[in-house]
Design a protein around this motif. Structure first.
Motif, PDB file in Angstrom:
ATOM      1  N   ALA B  86       0.902  -1.200   0.118  1.00  0.00           N
ATOM      2  CA  ALA B  86      -0.118  -0.233   0.184  1.00  0.00           C
ATOM      3  C   ALA B  86       0.983   1.270  -0.013  1.00  0.00           C
ATOM      4  O   ALA B  86       1.777   1.462   0.926  1.00  0.00           O
ATOM      5  CB  ALA B  86      -0.900  -0.068   1.110  1.00  0.00           C
ATOM      6  N   THR B  87       0.685   2.019  -0.806  1.00  0.00           N
ATOM      7  CA  THR B  87       1.558   3.364  -1.136  1.00  0.00           C
ATOM      8  C   THR B  87       1.211   4.320   0.102  1.00  0.00           C
ATOM      9  O   THR B  87       2.422   4.831   0.392  1.00  0.00           O
ATOM     10  CB  THR B  87       1.464   4.153  -2.434  1.00  0.00           C
ATOM     11  N   THR B  88       0.407   4.263   0.869  1.00  0.00           N
ATOM     12  CA  THR B  88       0.129   5.008   2.032  1.00  0.00           C
ATOM     13  C   THR B  88       1.206   4.667   3.090  1.00  0.00           C
ATOM     14  O   THR B  88       1.686   5.590   3.688  1.00  0.00           O
ATOM     15  CB  THR B  88      -1.312   4.123   2.730  1.00  0.00           C
ATOM     16  N   HIS B  89       1.567   3.535   3.045  1.00  0.00           N
ATOM     17  CA  HIS B  89       2.781   3.056   3.940  1.00  0.00           C
ATOM     18  C   HIS B  89       4.253   3.464   3.561  1.00  0.00           C
ATOM     19  O   HIS B  89       5.012   3.890   4.353  1.00  0.00           O
ATOM     20  CB  HIS B  89       2.636   1.467   4.247  1.00  0.00           C
ATOM     21  N   SER B  90       4.417   3.632   2.308  1.00  0.00           N
ATOM     22  CA  SER B  90       5.679   4.325   1.659  1.00  0.00           C
ATOM     23  C   SER B  90       5.719   5.733   2.311  1.00  0.00           C
ATOM     24  O   SER B  90       6.992   6.096   2.442  1.00  0.00           O
ATOM     25  CB  SER B  90       5.602   4.131   0.240  1.00  0.00           C
ATOM     26  N   SER B  91       4.517   6.273   2.057  1.00  0.00           N
ATOM     27  CA  SER B  91       4.996   7.739   2.629  1.00  0.00           C
ATOM     28  C   SER B  91       4.941   8.075   4.162  1.00  0.00           C
ATOM     29  O   SER B  91       5.493   8.962   4.578  1.00  0.00           O
ATOM     30  CB  SER B  91       3.499   8.659   1.939  1.00  0.00           C
ATOM     31  N   LEU B  92       4.569   7.036   4.805  1.00  0.00           N
ATOM     32  CA  LEU B  92       4.764   7.061   6.278  1.00  0.00           C
ATOM     33  C   LEU B  92       6.490   7.002   6.476  1.00  0.00           C
ATOM     34  O   LEU B  92       6.891   7.602   7.249  1.00  0.00           O
ATOM     35  CB  LEU B  92       4.020   5.945   6.849  1.00  0.00           C
TER      36      LEU B  92
END
Lengths: 248, 248
Positions: B86-92
């Motif tokens: 999930a790209t959300t987690h890369s941004s974290l």
């Protein structure tokens, strides 16, 4: 039961995988199709059973023996990574089915999804390719080179795995693979990569010290990388991907 | 530390993941970006700590809080599957780096590699696509349809994920997705699929009863599939793939 050992060492197995091994009458391990850095002693201690290493010389024959035993009792086979990434293991499952032997797969972490650690979106990868061991191919396979080119043409990233020869125990090193890439460029000459192309090397992912480097090929050629490793040739970069790569 | 929970339930976590959670001062979980069928009670018992569920309403704000805490102590965040899919987690991770907060990824099993359970070779997959929730798009995205077409043009298989809307808690069902696929065919009309095209549905992979069906779309439309599930549109089949699909 084919049980994935996961990415790096004996602690990458899932609780489910460990439980299945404990509940099996016999436990085997096949560790030749990719590199596994765990300790068998520790794994045996965790499972509470002796683990028989399969002979690399004649895997087919070994599988035959396992399938016979599996008619009578529950047999576990440990394999590195996620079990069915190596096509050898799919054929073991297929052979089992042909003989009416029930099968089960316990999945685990794999480089196929773990590459997302470099910040490139998994949804933007194209076909996966393998850079071959020079010993195995007299001429360099144009299909690999063209595969990268086709991915790039669609703006997609390419995951390049490094070849393994099960019988001779040979593993392609990162430097060799980069050399082969440049050699392919010289021979097939379609401007896929140059010494100044920035690509990625991911080494020992899943370990305590994963190494991820984003640099020009000419600079990567001067560095040392431990195995297991993969090479990624990025396609078009989304701005969040760019930002991530620059933070490495 | 972002810790992958793996494919299906609380037993799909790796020993390494569990150990990291035990060694953290605080444990959070984000379970909205994909479907996770485990029990939080059991997971809390395994970790020996309370697990705080992140609020789906404002994940960004929640992440902000976590990053502040992570400056002082070790914070674990559980996420389903392999953490960075999930790209959300890369941004974290990126945000953490910007603030000088150290990060670590504990990988786990993911549908991205687990699809190999259907017998198709992972090396023959093209770009991954997501079939969108109809609520989220007024017009059907031609990019998804064209993506499948491009993969097929190269002889490659296509993994189609089913969309999730984090805020509204909506999950696309298999039947809806198949309907959308046929609707796309009607609108864009480039002969990518027809009701008699044989495709695959993989449901509840990683569970005790994974369901894998290879059949014509018209027949799949009449069946029930539990989530999580994915759809695979096969490209050209190698004979070993054919043999495997026929053994399902």
């Amino acid at each position: 039961v084919l049980i994935g050992l996961g990415l790096f060492d004996e602690k990458d197995i899932s609780l489910k995988g460990l439980e299945e091994a404990k509940n099996s009458s016999k436990v085997y391990a096949e560790v030749y199709t990719s590199i596994w850095k765990g300790s068998f002693k520790k794994l045996e201690k965790m499972v509470g059973k002796k683990i028989s290493l399969l002979e690399r010389k004649d895997l087919e024959e070994e599988f035959e023996k396992i399938l016979e035993e599996a008619k009578e009792e529950k047999i576990a086979v440990f394999v590195p990574g996620d079990p069915l990434i190596a096509t050898t293991h799919s054929s073991l499952i297929l052979e089992a089915r042909k003989r009416g032997v029930g099968t089960k797969i316990i999945h685990s972490s794999s480089i196929i999804s773990a590459i997302a650690e470099c910040g490139l979106h998994i949804y933007k990868f194209g076909k996966i390719l393998t850079i071959p061991l020079p010993e195995k191919t007299k001429i360099l396979p144009q299909s690999v080179y063209d595969g990268i080119k086709e991915n790039l043409g669609r703006g997609l990233h390419t995951l390049c795995l490094l070849d393994v020869d099960v019988e001779s125990k040979k593993f392609l090193e990162v430097n060799e693979a980069l050399g082969i890439l440049m050699e392919m460029e010289n021979i097939f000459n379609k401007k896929v990569v140059s010494l100044s192309t920035k690509i990625l090397v991911l080494s020992e992912i899943g370990s305590d010290k994963p190494k991820i480097v984003y640099d020009k090929i000419e600079n990567l050629l001067k560095q040392e990388f431990n195995l297991p490793a993969v090479i990624i040739i990025p396609g078009e970069l989304h701005f969040t991907e760019k930002e991530f790569l620059n933070s490495i």
